[in-house]
Scaffold this motif. Structure first.
Motif, PDB file in Angstrom:
ATOM      1  N   SER A   1       0.816  -1.210   0.000  1.00 42.33           N
ATOM      2  CA  SER A   1       0.000   0.000   0.000  1.00 42.33           C
ATOM      3  C   SER A   1       0.854   1.266   0.000  1.00 42.33           C
ATOM      4  O   SER A   1       0.358   2.336  -0.291  1.00 42.33           O
ATOM      5  N   GLN A   2       2.150   1.156   0.339  1.00 42.45           N
ATOM      6  CA  GLN A   2       3.007   2.345   0.413  1.00 42.45           C
ATOM      7  C   GLN A   2       3.709   2.562  -0.925  1.00 42.45           C
ATOM      8  O   GLN A   2       4.211   1.626  -1.539  1.00 42.45           O
ATOM      9  N   PRO A   3       3.801   3.820  -1.408  1.00 45.73           N
ATOM     10  CA  PRO A   3       4.547   4.090  -2.647  1.00 45.73           C
ATOM     11  C   PRO A   3       6.048   4.209  -2.360  1.00 45.73           C
ATOM     12  O   PRO A   3       6.425   4.495  -1.219  1.00 45.73           O
ATOM     13  N   PRO A   4       6.895   4.016  -3.364  1.00 48.67           N
ATOM     14  CA  PRO A   4       8.330   4.272  -3.164  1.00 48.67           C
ATOM     15  C   PRO A   4       8.552   5.732  -2.796  1.00 48.67           C
ATOM     16  O   PRO A   4       7.834   6.614  -3.272  1.00 48.67           O
ATOM     17  N   GLY A   5       9.535   6.006  -1.916  1.00 48.25           N
ATOM     18  CA  GLY A   5       9.781   7.374  -1.472  1.00 48.25           C
ATOM     19  C   GLY A   5      11.163   7.864  -1.842  1.00 48.25           C
ATOM     20  O   GLY A   5      12.017   7.108  -2.304  1.00 48.25           O
ATOM     21  N   ASN A   6      11.394   9.182  -1.624  1.00 50.51           N
ATOM     22  CA  ASN A   6      12.690   9.832  -1.846  1.00 50.51           C
ATOM     23  C   ASN A   6      13.247   9.542  -3.227  1.00 50.51           C
ATOM     24  O   ASN A   6      14.369   9.056  -3.391  1.00 50.51           O
ATOM     25  N   ILE A   7      12.451   9.830  -4.236  1.00 46.58           N
ATOM     26  CA  ILE A   7      12.911   9.578  -5.613  1.00 46.58           C
ATOM     27  C   ILE A   7      13.908  10.662  -6.011  1.00 46.58           C
ATOM     28  O   ILE A   7      13.628  11.855  -5.864  1.00 46.58           O
ATOM     29  N   ILE A   8      15.071  10.236  -6.476  1.00 44.82           N
ATOM     30  CA  ILE A   8      16.113  11.183  -6.909  1.00 44.82           C
ATOM     31  C   ILE A   8      16.547  10.764  -8.296  1.00 44.82           C
ATOM     32  O   ILE A   8      16.721   9.579  -8.576  1.00 44.82           O
ATOM     33  N   TRP A   9      16.744  11.756  -9.193  1.00 37.61           N
ATOM     34  CA  TRP A   9      17.246  11.401 -10.521  1.00 37.61           C
ATOM     35  C   TRP A   9      18.393  12.304 -10.914  1.00 37.61           C
ATOM     36  O   TRP A   9      18.448  13.461 -10.562  1.00 37.61           O
ATOM     37  N   ASN A  10      19.372  11.680 -11.620  1.00 41.14           N
ATOM     38  CA  ASN A  10      20.548  12.387 -12.137  1.00 41.14           C
ATOM     39  C   ASN A  10      20.713  12.031 -13.589  1.00 41.14           C
ATOM     40  O   ASN A  10      20.421  10.910 -14.019  1.00 41.14           O
ATOM     41  N   SER A  11      21.196  13.012 -14.374  1.00 40.44           N
ATOM     42  CA  SER A  11      21.378  12.761 -15.812  1.00 40.44           C
ATOM     43  C   SER A  11      22.831  13.029 -16.190  1.00 40.44           C
ATOM     44  O   SER A  11      23.467  13.927 -15.652  1.00 40.44           O
ATOM     45  N   SER A  12      23.361  12.196 -17.098  1.00 42.96           N
ATOM     46  CA  SER A  12      24.696  12.425 -17.652  1.00 42.96           C
ATOM     47  C   SER A  12      24.694  11.892 -19.070  1.00 42.96           C
ATOM     48  O   SER A  12      24.288  10.755 -19.312  1.00 42.96           O
ATOM     49  N   ASP A  13      25.105  12.731 -20.003  1.00 43.07           N
ATOM     50  CA  ASP A  13      25.082  12.371 -21.426  1.00 43.07           C
ATOM     51  C   ASP A  13      23.690  11.889 -21.800  1.00 43.07           C
ATOM     52  O   ASP A  13      22.731  12.621 -21.707  1.00 43.07           O
ATOM     53  N   SER A  14      23.611  10.649 -22.202  1.00 41.55           N
ATOM     54  CA  SER A  14      22.341  10.122 -22.699  1.00 41.55           C
ATOM     55  C   SER A  14      21.661   9.233 -21.671  1.00 41.55           C
ATOM     56  O   SER A  14      20.788   8.448 -22.006  1.00 41.55           O
ATOM     57  N   LYS A  15      22.025   9.332 -20.394  1.00 37.20           N
ATOM     58  CA  LYS A  15      21.455   8.435 -19.392  1.00 37.20           C
ATOM     59  C   LYS A  15      20.803   9.247 -18.279  1.00 37.20           C
ATOM     60  O   LYS A  15      21.223  10.356 -17.970  1.00 37.20           O
ATOM     61  N   ILE A  16      19.704   8.640 -17.708  1.00 32.98           N
ATOM     62  CA  ILE A  16      19.089   9.179 -16.492  1.00 32.98           C
ATOM     63  C   ILE A  16      19.183   8.079 -15.443  1.00 32.98           C
ATOM     64  O   ILE A  16      18.787   6.938 -15.686  1.00 32.98           O
ATOM     65  N   ILE A  17      19.697   8.391 -14.283  1.00 29.90           N
ATOM     66  CA  ILE A  17      19.832   7.421 -13.185  1.00 29.90           C
ATOM     67  C   ILE A  17      18.825   7.796 -12.120  1.00 29.90           C
ATOM     68  O   ILE A  17      18.821   8.919 -11.619  1.00 29.90           O
ATOM     69  N   LEU A  18      17.901   6.796 -11.781  1.00 29.06           N
ATOM     70  CA  LEU A  18      16.879   7.010 -10.761  1.00 29.06           C
ATOM     71  C   LEU A  18      17.260   6.247  -9.506  1.00 29.06           C
ATOM     72  O   LEU A  18      17.716   5.114  -9.578  1.00 29.06           O
ATOM     73  N   ASN A  19      17.000   6.839  -8.335  1.00 32.04           N
ATOM     74  CA  ASN A  19      17.196   6.194  -7.053  1.00 32.04           C
ATOM     75  C   ASN A  19      15.963   6.411  -6.186  1.00 32.04           C
ATOM     76  O   ASN A  19      15.353   7.476  -6.228  1.00 32.04           O
ATOM     77  N   TRP A  20      15.528   5.376  -5.418  1.00 34.63           N
ATOM     78  CA  TRP A  20      14.388   5.526  -4.491  1.00 34.63           C
ATOM     79  C   TRP A  20      14.564   4.583  -3.304  1.00 34.63           C
ATOM     80  O   TRP A  20      15.355   3.661  -3.332  1.00 34.63           O
ATOM     81  N   ASP A  21      13.749   4.826  -2.262  1.00 38.39           N
ATOM     82  CA  ASP A  21      13.754   3.955  -1.088  1.00 38.39           C
ATOM     83  C   ASP A  21      12.936   2.722  -1.376  1.00 38.39           C
ATOM     84  O   ASP A  21      11.858   2.808  -1.985  1.00 38.39           O
ATOM     85  N   GLN A  22      13.436   1.583  -0.898  1.00 38.66           N
ATOM     86  CA  GLN A  22      12.690   0.335  -1.099  1.00 38.66           C
ATOM     87  C   GLN A  22      11.418   0.329  -0.252  1.00 38.66           C
ATOM     88  O   GLN A  22      11.342   0.988   0.788  1.00 38.66           O
ATOM     89  N   VAL A  23      10.395  -0.409  -0.739  1.00 36.14           N
ATOM     90  CA  VAL A  23       9.126  -0.557  -0.030  1.00 36.14           C
ATOM     91  C   VAL A  23       9.118  -1.910   0.665  1.00 36.14           C
ATOM     92  O   VAL A  23       9.389  -2.929   0.023  1.00 36.14           O
ATOM     93  N   LYS A  24       8.762  -1.908   1.959  1.00 36.41           N
ATOM     94  CA  LYS A  24       8.676  -3.155   2.701  1.00 36.41           C
ATOM     95  C   LYS A  24       7.193  -3.486   2.898  1.00 36.41           C
ATOM     96  O   LYS A  24       6.430  -2.668   3.418  1.00 36.41           O
ATOM     97  N   ALA A  25       6.757  -4.656   2.429  1.00 34.18           N
ATOM     98  CA  ALA A  25       5.339  -5.047   2.518  1.00 34.18           C
ATOM     99  C   ALA A  25       4.940  -5.273   3.963  1.00 34.18           C
ATOM    100  O   ALA A  25       5.738  -5.760   4.776  1.00 34.18           O
ATOM    101  N   LEU A  26       3.705  -4.963   4.292  1.00 35.06           N
ATOM    102  CA  LEU A  26       3.158  -5.243   5.618  1.00 35.06           C
ATOM    103  C   LEU A  26       2.815  -6.724   5.721  1.00 35.06           C
ATOM    104  O   LEU A  26       2.821  -7.450   4.713  1.00 35.06           O
TER     105      LEU A  26
END
Length: 913
Positions: A877-902
């Motif tokens: 029921s919880q969405p991923p949090g703290n989404i961060i993205w960085n770009s370099s040349d032709s790439k986008i790198i995404l990072n987020w917090d893992q979701v732990k199921a109840l």
């Protein structure tokens, strides 16, 4: 009040009744007058002037007459107030002075009255000399014992006499008449009269005898109250009632010896009857003194003029009239005519000036109305009626120059043009009122004109100028025109005129001025120059047909030009559409043509309307095309037994006109039904039933009353038909029930129709199956699997069923949670041969039970054994949090917090970007 005028009464004297024994021995007769100069007042007694200087007892104070030391013999009579100033004299109404008194009875003793018991008796009062109204009462034996009036005893207020209808022993005693003067309040007592009983027996019964009677005709004045007395002697004591001559009984508040009628007016007329063994009849007539309904008012007349006055009064009896001038009677003479209340004086002169009075009189009173006649003498005076300084006229026209000075008597007139005296000729004449009239004016008539007026009191003149202008002429008049509805035209109106004069154009249509603001949608004035007043008519309608008049006006002349506008348009509505004859499918119509609106009618179209149609519909006719000279047609192709109304529409080369008013409504005759029911089918139903259905035949196609259906059916492959009648025109279903009816068996079926005229045809034969039996076996191999937290899939195998007794139309799946009751299960139905279904909208991580049944038109079969399935856990029921993205040349790198199921959620397997 500052203006000079003759005398006018503010207050006139009134009648006076003076008590002779009053301690104050003086009386005042009021008279108040206004006028300028202030009027002098004098008085008359019985037509003779009262000499205030010779008799110290008389004095006049503010116009009113005061009389001291009143003398009954000298001062009684009719008094009249006379007011005079320099304008004339008027006299007041007469006021009567009377004296109220009551003398003592002359006789000292009265003889004894002896009567038998039971006999009627009258004791006379005989009042002494008096003046003023009296009332009467009787003392029995000693004061204050008065005779009480009841149905046996009555005291007349007319004569004072005491009446006893039937004497009894208690009546024996002394009786004394008491007389009271209502004005002076004096009372006198008459001598006592002893009453004794005779000893020669008792009086037997006898018929009533009326002793107190009223006159046969009773005159009475308007607004007064009338009292009528009636009393009868008799044994037994008589009863008295009053009735109108029309039979209605008169209700009385007191015992019925006195009839009292109040508030009488002119319209009261009453005839009454006094009922009993002896009776009396009377008639009441209401009279009244005169009352003005038309008075005279002051008049100012010039010498040689005439005066007409008329006064009118009502009253009963009808009043007579006479006239006074300055208080003296006015008699008819050469110039003076008197007829009833009308006075005419012709050719008045200065001697006619004065105060005039109209006098209306009947036996109940006299009334006066006054007015002043002023006669004016005046030399000619132009100060307020100068000749018009400038008079304009056109060449060839006619002019009247008015000359109206104030003058009395009427002056003689002379006219000058410049310094020359004007001579009358066939073009020039001086009118009776002094005005100068010139016809066929020429330019030479222009110049200065003077009017000289002369009478006995002087001469005066006034001068004005006459200017002659060129006449106005219409050079381009409007012309009569034919137009078609919707077109626009211009009606010209162009003139030549004297440009030194202002010019005004107006237009009228059929006698009414055109309001260009109000009617601007269709009418507009065009032209743009002072010599043109053209009229544009836009988007012409039929209502614009008629007469148009262009009116041109200057200071010196006015003229007009007329044109007729004919508007051609579609025809008007035909008239009097009539159904002459009607059958089951035809109607013979006739009509009268309407207005053709100036374009010949080329054809007619007939339309019809029924309760079942959507508005009006065109119908077929014979002839097929109805030309403009044909006013009858036969409508064909109608439905039998339907109520129709018809209308006609005319057309010409311009267009289609308005429809006529509808004809009367008529119903076509009945006929055999022709239309058979559509969509005959059936099937289904309960066990041992054959269900047959069809579409009902619309009412407009039933062709008559008493409409119904004939249903025929037989087993497929047999010869004989079974038939039944369904006697309802609204029926669309028939069910045949028979316990021996085999299930799911084919039958041939047809449905026919009938009405009051007979039977129609049947529908085409169709095959319908009898009711089938519900399935007898449950589906096999039922199992379920969870697809997600909210969806599951259910599977089963078809049962092996006997196809001769029915067929499987589908399956019913029941689903319920473990915590719920089976009877509240959710039901999902499938169609056809499908052996699986998906069930959605379930709760996650929950245990469900499922069972499956087969069904058909007869019902559902037995249920399979329940199976169980548990839905999957719900997703995180919880969405991923703290989404961060960085770009370099032709790439986008995404990072987020893992979701732990109840605990109650399914494990995370991955992420969706």
């Amino acid at each position: 009040d500052s203006m000079l005028h003759g005398p006018v009464f503010i207050q006139e004297p009134n009648n006076v009744i003076f008590p002779l024994d009053s301690e104050e021995k003086k009386v005042k007769l009021s008279c108040d007058v206004k006028g300028n100069p202030k009027p002098t007042i004098r008085w008359k007694l019985n037509g003779t002037s009262v000499d205030v200087g010779m008799d110290y007892r008389y004095s006049v104070v503010g116009g009113s007459l005061l009389i001291n030391n009143l003398n009954k013999t000298q001062d009684i009579g009719m008094y009249q107030c006379i007011a005079t100033n320099s304008f004339g004299t008027i006299v007041s109404r007469e006021a009567k002075l009377q004296f109220a008194y009551l003398e003592n009875f002359k006789t000292r003793t009265r003889s004894t009255v002896s009567v038998r018991q039971g006999q009627g008796m009258v004791l006379l009062c005989g009042p002494p000399p008096h003046s003023g109204e009296l009332t009467y009462a009787w003392i029995f034996n000693e004061y204050p014992s008065f005779v009480h009036q009841d149905n046996r005893r009555f005291v007349s207020q007319e004569t004072g006499n005491l009446y006893i209808a039937k004497v009894e022993t208690s009546d024996v005693g002394n009786y004394t008449c008491v007389v009271t003067n209502t004005v002076t309040n004096n009372k006198v007592l008459g001598p006592p009269t002893p009453l004794i009983l005779r000893n020669d027996g008792v009086m037997g019964e006898y018929e009533p005898k009326i002793e107190v009677q009223f006159p046969e005709n009773v005159p009475s004045a308007k607004g007064t109250t009338v009292k009528l007395e009636c009393f009868a002697l008799g044994n037994p004591v008589p009863t008295i009632s009053w009735r109108r001559a029309d039979g209605n009984e008169l209700s009385l508040r007191k015992p019925g010896f006195v009839l009292e009628m109040a508030h009488l007016d002119y319209h009261t007329h009453c005839t009454w009857l006094l009922t009993g063994k002896s009776g009396q009849k009377g008639d009441l007539t209401v009279s009244a003194p005169p009352n003005w309904i038309q008075k005279i008012s002051d008049a100012h007349k010039a010498i040689e003029e005439s005066i007409f006055w008329e006064c009118k009064a009502n009253g009963r009896p009808k009043p007579s009239y006479n006239w006074l001038k300055d208080g003296e009677p006015l008699m008819p003479q050469d110039r003076i005519q008197i007829e009833h209340g009308a006075l005419t004086i012709t050719n008045v002169n200065l001697s006619d000036a004065g105060m005039y009075q109209c006098v209306a009189e009947n036996r109940h009173g006299v009334i006066f109305t006054s007015a002043e006649l002023s006669v004016i003498a005046l030399g000619p005076d132009f100060s307020k009626t100068l000749l018009k300084r400038l008079t304009l006229v056109k060449v060839g026209g006619e002019v009247i120059i008015e000359c109206k000075p104030k003058a009395s008597p009427r002056p003689t007139y002379t006219w000058k043009k410049g310094k020359e005296i004007l001579r009358e000729n066939e073009r020039i004449n001086i009118m009776d009122d002094g005005s100068l009239r010139i016809v066929n004016v020429t330019k030479a008539d222009a110049g200065s004109y003077s009017c000289i007026a002369t009478n006995h009191f002087g001469t005066a003149s006034s001068t004005g100028s006459l200017v002659v202008k060129d006449p106005t002429r219409v050079v381009v008049p409007p012309s009569s025109t034919d137009v078609t509805v919707g077109e626009s035209i211009v009606l010209p109106c162009q003139v030549s005129h004297d440009h030194s004069l202002d010019i005004m154009f107006t237009w009228s249509f059929n006698g009414h001025l055109i309001d260009f603001e109000k009617d601007g949608d269709h009418f507009e004035r065009v032209g743009g120059q002072d010599s043109a007043g053209d009229l544009m008519i836009r988007s012409i309608q039929l209502k614009h047909a008629g007469k148009y008049v262009c009116m041109v006006q200057t200071t010196v002349d006015k003229l007009s030009a007329t044109a007729d506008l004919i508007v051609r348009g579609p025809p008007g509505p035909p008239e009097a559409v009539t159904i002459d004859e009607i059958t089951d499918t035809t109607a013979q119509l006739s009509w009268r043509p309407g207005a053709d609106n100036h374009s010949p009618i080329t054809m007619y179209v007939i339309q019809a309307r029924t309760p079942f149609s959507v508005g009006w519909q065109a119908v077929n006719t014979v002839p097929d095309i109805i030309d403009g000279k044909t006013f009858t047609a036969t409508v064909v192709g109608l439905n039998p037994w339907v109520e129709y109304e018809f209308r006609a529409v005319a057309a010409n080369l311009i267009g289609i006109g308005e429809p006529s008013r509808p004809s009367e409504k008529r119903r076509t005759e009945e006929a055999l039904p022709e239309i058979t029911p559509a969509n005959v089918s059936g099937g289904g139903g309960s066990k041992s039933e054959l269900v047959i259905t069809w579409e009902t035949v619309p009412e407009e196609l039933q062709n008559g009353g008493g409409f119904g259906y004939v249903v025929a059916f037989r087993p497929l492959g047999t010869v004989s038909w079974m038939q039944t009648v369904v006697a309802s025109s609204d029926a669309s279903r028939y069910v045949f029930r028979n316990e021996s009816l085999p299930p799911f068996t084919p039958y041939e079926v047809k449905v026919g129709v009938y009405n009051n005229k007979g039977e129609g045809s049947f529908s085409p034969v169709t095959v319908v199956y009898s009711a089938e039996e519900e399935p007898t076996r449950a589906p096999a191999s039922v199992f379920a699997k969870s697809l997600s937290a909210s969806d599951i899939e259910v599977y089963w195998a078809s049962p092996r069923e006997n196809q001769s007794k029915g067929r499987i139309q589908g399956y019913e799946v029941r689903c319920w949670r473990h915590e719920d009751k089976e009877e509240n299960a959710r039901k999902i139905r499938t169609l056809g041969n499908r052996t699986s279904t998906k069930i959605t909208n379930l709760k996650g991580n929950a245990l469900y039970h499922l069972a499956v049944k087969a069904y058909n038109t007869a019902g559902t079969g037995p249920s399979s054994a329940p199976v169980n399935v548990t839905t999957k856990k719900p997703p995180p029921s919880q969405p991923p949090g703290n989404i961060i993205w960085n770009s370099s040349d032709s790439k986008i790198i995404l990072n987020w917090d893992q979701v732990k199921a109840l605990d109650n959620e399914s494990e995370v397997k991955g992420y969706k970007v």
